[in-house]
Design an enzyme around this catalytic site. Structure first.
Site, PDB file in Angstrom:
ATOM      1  N   THR A  25       0.837  -1.202   0.000  1.00  0.00           N
ATOM      2  CA  THR A  25       0.000   0.000   0.000  1.00  0.00           C
ATOM      3  C   THR A  25       0.874   1.256   0.000  1.00  0.00           C
ATOM      4  O   THR A  25       0.377   2.367   0.177  1.00  0.00           O
ATOM      5  CB  THR A  25      -0.933   0.023   1.242  1.00  0.00           C
ATOM      6  OG1 THR A  25      -0.101   0.014   2.406  1.00  0.00           O
ATOM      7  CG2 THR A  25      -1.840  -1.176   1.275  1.00  0.00           C
ATOM      8  N   ALA A  28       4.802   0.946  -4.591  1.00  0.00           N
ATOM      9  CA  ALA A  28       3.905  -0.073  -5.149  1.00  0.00           C
ATOM     10  C   ALA A  28       2.875   0.590  -6.054  1.00  0.00           C
ATOM     11  O   ALA A  28       2.589   0.124  -7.159  1.00  0.00           O
ATOM     12  CB  ALA A  28       3.234  -0.843  -4.026  1.00  0.00           C
ATOM     13  N   ARG A  67      -0.308  -2.903   6.362  1.00  0.00           N
ATOM     14  CA  ARG A  67      -1.017  -2.770   7.640  1.00  0.00           C
ATOM     15  C   ARG A  67      -2.404  -2.153   7.462  1.00  0.00           C
ATOM     16  O   ARG A  67      -3.245  -2.235   8.327  1.00  0.00           O
ATOM     17  CB  ARG A  67      -0.184  -1.940   8.617  1.00  0.00           C
ATOM     18  CG  ARG A  67       0.864  -2.805   9.307  1.00  0.00           C
ATOM     19  CD  ARG A  67       1.709  -2.016  10.260  1.00  0.00           C
ATOM     20  NE  ARG A  67       2.483  -1.018   9.547  1.00  0.00           N
ATOM     21  CZ  ARG A  67       3.513  -0.370  10.071  1.00  0.00           C
ATOM     22  NH1 ARG A  67       3.890  -0.601  11.302  1.00  0.00           N
ATOM     23  NH2 ARG A  67       4.190   0.521   9.365  1.00  0.00           N
ATOM     24  N   VAL A 123       4.707  -6.810  10.138  1.00  0.00           N
ATOM     25  CA  VAL A 123       5.903  -7.602   9.797  1.00  0.00           C
ATOM     26  C   VAL A 123       6.568  -8.288  10.995  1.00  0.00           C
ATOM     27  O   VAL A 123       7.356  -9.215  10.825  1.00  0.00           O
ATOM     28  CB  VAL A 123       6.955  -6.760   9.031  1.00  0.00           C
ATOM     29  CG1 VAL A 123       6.439  -6.380   7.667  1.00  0.00           C
ATOM     30  CG2 VAL A 123       7.396  -5.552   9.818  1.00  0.00           C
ATOM     31  N   LYS A 136      16.714  -0.314  -2.497  1.00  0.00           N
ATOM     32  CA  LYS A 136      17.664   0.441  -1.695  1.00  0.00           C
ATOM     33  C   LYS A 136      16.944   1.209  -0.589  1.00  0.00           C
ATOM     34  O   LYS A 136      15.746   1.421  -0.730  1.00  0.00           O
ATOM     35  CB  LYS A 136      18.486   1.369  -2.578  1.00  0.00           C
ATOM     36  CG  LYS A 136      17.725   2.618  -3.061  1.00  0.00           C
ATOM     37  CD  LYS A 136      18.626   3.528  -3.817  1.00  0.00           C
ATOM     38  CE  LYS A 136      18.903   4.801  -3.101  1.00  0.00           C
ATOM     39  NZ  LYS A 136      17.990   5.915  -3.386  1.00  0.00           N
ATOM     40  N   ASP A 152      18.559  -1.474  -8.427  1.00  0.00           N
ATOM     41  CA  ASP A 152      19.085  -0.119  -8.539  1.00  0.00           C
ATOM     42  C   ASP A 152      18.381   0.395  -9.794  1.00  0.00           C
ATOM     43  O   ASP A 152      18.692  -0.054 -10.902  1.00  0.00           O
ATOM     44  CB  ASP A 152      20.603  -0.129  -8.727  1.00  0.00           C
ATOM     45  CG  ASP A 152      21.152   1.278  -8.781  1.00  0.00           C
ATOM     46  OD1 ASP A 152      20.645   2.072  -9.593  1.00  0.00           O
ATOM     47  OD2 ASP A 152      22.075   1.598  -8.020  1.00  0.00           O
ATOM     48  N   HIS A 153      17.412   1.282  -9.618  1.00  0.00           N
ATOM     49  CA  HIS A 153      16.556   1.554 -10.781  1.00  0.00           C
ATOM     50  C   HIS A 153      17.310   2.225 -11.927  1.00  0.00           C
ATOM     51  O   HIS A 153      16.849   2.221 -13.059  1.00  0.00           O
ATOM     52  CB  HIS A 153      15.289   2.332 -10.386  1.00  0.00           C
ATOM     53  CG  HIS A 153      15.491   3.806 -10.223  1.00  0.00           C
ATOM     54  ND1 HIS A 153      16.014   4.370  -9.094  1.00  0.00           N
ATOM     55  CD2 HIS A 153      15.238   4.839 -11.064  1.00  0.00           C
ATOM     56  CE1 HIS A 153      16.072   5.685  -9.252  1.00  0.00           C
ATOM     57  NE2 HIS A 153      15.600   6.000 -10.437  1.00  0.00           N
ATOM     58  N   GLU A 159      19.232  17.008 -10.722  1.00  0.00           N
ATOM     59  CA  GLU A 159      17.786  17.020 -10.519  1.00  0.00           C
ATOM     60  C   GLU A 159      17.316  18.435 -10.217  1.00  0.00           C
ATOM     61  O   GLU A 159      18.064  19.219  -9.624  1.00  0.00           O
ATOM     62  CB  GLU A 159      17.404  16.149  -9.327  1.00  0.00           C
ATOM     63  CG  GLU A 159      17.758  14.699  -9.488  1.00  0.00           C
ATOM     64  CD  GLU A 159      17.187  13.889  -8.339  1.00  0.00           C
ATOM     65  OE1 GLU A 159      16.006  13.537  -8.432  1.00  0.00           O
ATOM     66  OE2 GLU A 159      17.897  13.651  -7.360  1.00  0.00           O
ATOM     67  N   ASP A 179      22.362   8.613  -1.042  1.00  0.00           N
ATOM     68  CA  ASP A 179      21.137   8.528  -1.831  1.00  0.00           C
ATOM     69  C   ASP A 179      21.435   8.226  -3.304  1.00  0.00           C
ATOM     70  O   ASP A 179      20.690   7.500  -3.956  1.00  0.00           O
ATOM     71  CB  ASP A 179      20.366   9.852  -1.705  1.00  0.00           C
ATOM     72  CG  ASP A 179      18.986   9.796  -2.341  1.00  0.00           C
ATOM     73  OD1 ASP A 179      18.271   8.803  -2.104  1.00  0.00           O
ATOM     74  OD2 ASP A 179      18.620  10.747  -3.067  1.00  0.00           O
ATOM     75  N   HIS A 183      23.567   4.596  -7.479  1.00  0.00           N
ATOM     76  CA  HIS A 183      23.315   4.894  -8.898  1.00  0.00           C
ATOM     77  C   HIS A 183      24.572   5.359  -9.642  1.00  0.00           C
ATOM     78  O   HIS A 183      24.860   4.891 -10.736  1.00  0.00           O
ATOM     79  CB  HIS A 183      22.244   5.983  -9.040  1.00  0.00           C
ATOM     80  CG  HIS A 183      20.969   5.695  -8.321  1.00  0.00           C
ATOM     81  ND1 HIS A 183      20.407   4.440  -8.244  1.00  0.00           N
ATOM     82  CD2 HIS A 183      20.119   6.507  -7.633  1.00  0.00           C
ATOM     83  CE1 HIS A 183      19.273   4.497  -7.554  1.00  0.00           C
ATOM     84  NE2 HIS A 183      19.077   5.739  -7.169  1.00  0.00           N
TER      85      HIS A 183
END
Ligand code: BG6
Length: 487
Positions: free
Chosen positions: A12, A16, A44, A88, A150, A179-180, A218, A237, A242
């Site tokens: 949720t 996702a 949850r 969990v 990650k 690792d996208h 970015e 990060d 990356h």
């Protein structure tokens, strides 16, 4: 592809909703899911199967590249999904989960192939892995695999501890560390760029390349992630994962017809060849910085210090640049400059290869107005390869740069998560980070983290909406280079 069960922890959550369900749906629409599959969402929040399926449909509506328009196909996809409320820490909950998984396996008559996906905060990784093992969920007659997001650790020792914990439940070949950046089509292209193009392969070494520049700039700030980011900074990060992965993908030199193992061993070799930077020397090779107030397109931008949730006086880096040497036969003497930052002027992820200017050396200068040849691999937002050469303007008689642009990709092409989940479902680990790479990356980063913690190097400032601090230009100027002009 073999039938399987996809068990999603954190179903949720934001990832996702934005990435994982759209990826599964798009694979389904493109006939890239197994004929029979079961998806069990865990969380949850109090959904039941029907309300969760509606929630997933809304996520597809909002975030999927293929919109859920064809009722029959949407229904068929949603029918595969079940929801289970799981805390969990609750061991009994895993027994219930096991029953649901087994019941669905029996209903669908599918083998016990189980994909576990941890899209949860890192503090839950270990307890989930332990419970998968203890509950019997991980004891299957088919395959079991783990996809994990990650951050993989906060530093070298926590990464090692996490890996040790995970390896009690999953073998290395069962772990798919996402690792996208490795799912970005242009990064995946690096696997074949040099190995299938002799014209490029011949030049892919220190005899011809003067320097390599890898940028991930970015425009966004810390957004709503202050709590996470303020303890993480650009180094953890982006840089440790990356940026170093892109460096490894750029520097690896593969034979044509290479295998997954070739990719991994070449990447590992590059990671092992990174010249270590000691804590004492960090200030010579690393520039860290933080954004101050600025503006973009006439809009005022707050400083990092004024972002909601940031600890007053925070020394967290929102920008980092590094000079990295790869001490191996092919790359000895070629500086790799890497930089990444938030609140920069533009969103731009790219690799610049600057070739040596053989017509210029210290003694002679033939064709002095020539520019160095450049190959620019644009990863985001454009996907293209640009080659810059010289030509002679017959009117002025002077040399001028000319460029050729090769556009890659098409509209509505699969996103990183689709490519990666598809690979993991097939058991292809080419574009996932192996533990060896992760550990070596942390090893390289660790002394720099310590230098940051002890404030051994200054924190520079750059106005939000700019290309970063002046100090990052000086890093290249030492070797007589400059960042390829920011467009
Ligand atoms: C994530 C980082 O891994 O990558 C984010 O946590 C960052 O802070 C993002 O914004 C950048 O990804 P991309 O694909 O937009 O370059």
């Amino acid at each position: 592809m073999e039938a399987m069960t996809f068990v999603l922890f954190g179903s949720t959550g934001d990832l996702a909703k934005r990435k994982i369900f759209p990826a599964l749906y798009n694979l389904f629409v493109d006939s890239k899911m197994p004929e029979a599959f079961s998806v069990i969402g865990l969380g949850r929040k109090s959904f039941n199967d029907a309300t969760f399926q509606t929630y997933v449909e809304q996520a597809l509506e909002e975030f999927s590249r293929n919109k859920p328009e064809n009722r029959e196909s949407v229904d068929a996809f949603l029918r595969s999904i079940r929801y289970h409320i799981l805390n969990v820490d609750d061991t009994a909950g895993y027994q219930e989960l096991l029953k649901i998984v087994e019941t669905r396996e029996a209903e669908l008559n599918i083998p016990q192939n189980r994909m576990f996906y941890m899209s949860v905060a890192p503090e839950f990784f270990e307890v989930i892995a332990t419970n998968i093992k203890d509950s019997g969920l991980g004891t299957t007659t088919g395959w079991k695999r783990l996809i994990i997001e990650k951050p993989f650790g906060h530093d070298l020792s926590s990464a090692r501890q996490l890996n040790e914990q995970l390896s009690k439940t999953f073998a290395e070949e069962e772990i798919f560390r996402i690792d996208h950046y490795l799912g970005k089509p242009m990064v995946q292209n690096l696997e074949s760029l040099a190995s299938t193009n002799p014209a490029i392969q011949a030049l892919w070494n220190n005899r011809h390349i003067a320097n390599v520049q890898i940028t991930a700039a970015e425009t966004v700030g810390v957004e709503e992630r202050a709590g996470y980011y303020d303890h993480t900074g650009a180094i953890r990060d982006m840089m440790q994962n990356h940026m170093l992965q892109v460096l490894m993908m750029t520097a690896m030199t593969l034979p044509a017809g290479h295998t997954v193992d070739d990719v991994r061993s070449h990447k590992k070799h590059i990671a092992q060849s990174l010249r270590s930077i000691s804590k004492e020397d960090a200030h010579k090779h690393i520039v860290r910085a933080q954004y101050s107030a600025g503006e973009s397109n006439g809009k005022a931008l707050a400083s990092y210090q004024d972002e909601p949730g940031i600890t007053p006086g925070s020394m967290t880096d929102t920008f980092i640049a590094a000079r990295v040497w790869v001490d191996d036969f092919s790359w000895q003497g070629v500086p790799f400059y890497i930089r990444t930052g938030k609140r920069m002027k533009e969103k731009s992820t790219r690799i610049v290869i600057e070739f040596k200017d053989v017509m210029k050396n210290e003694d002679i200068c033939v064709a002095c107005d020539a520019q160095p040849n450049m190959l620019v691999i644009s990863i985001n937002p454009d996907q293209k390869i640009t080659l810059q050469l010289n030509h002679k303007n017959v009117i002025t008689g002077r040399l001028e740069p000319m460029t050729a642009e090769f556009k890659v990709g098409s509209d509505n092409e699969p996103e990183a998560y689709e490519l990666l989940i598809y690979d993991a479902l097939r058991g292809d680990a080419t574009f996932f980070a192996h533990w060896d790479e992760v550990e070596l990356s942390w090893q390289w980063v660790q002394p720099i983290l310590e230098a940051f913690a002890d404030n051994d190097l200054p924190i520079h400032h750059y106005a939000a909406g700019t290309y970063g601090p002046e100090a990052s230009n000086e890093l290249l100027a030492v070797e007589g280079f400059q960042w390829l002009k920011d467009q």
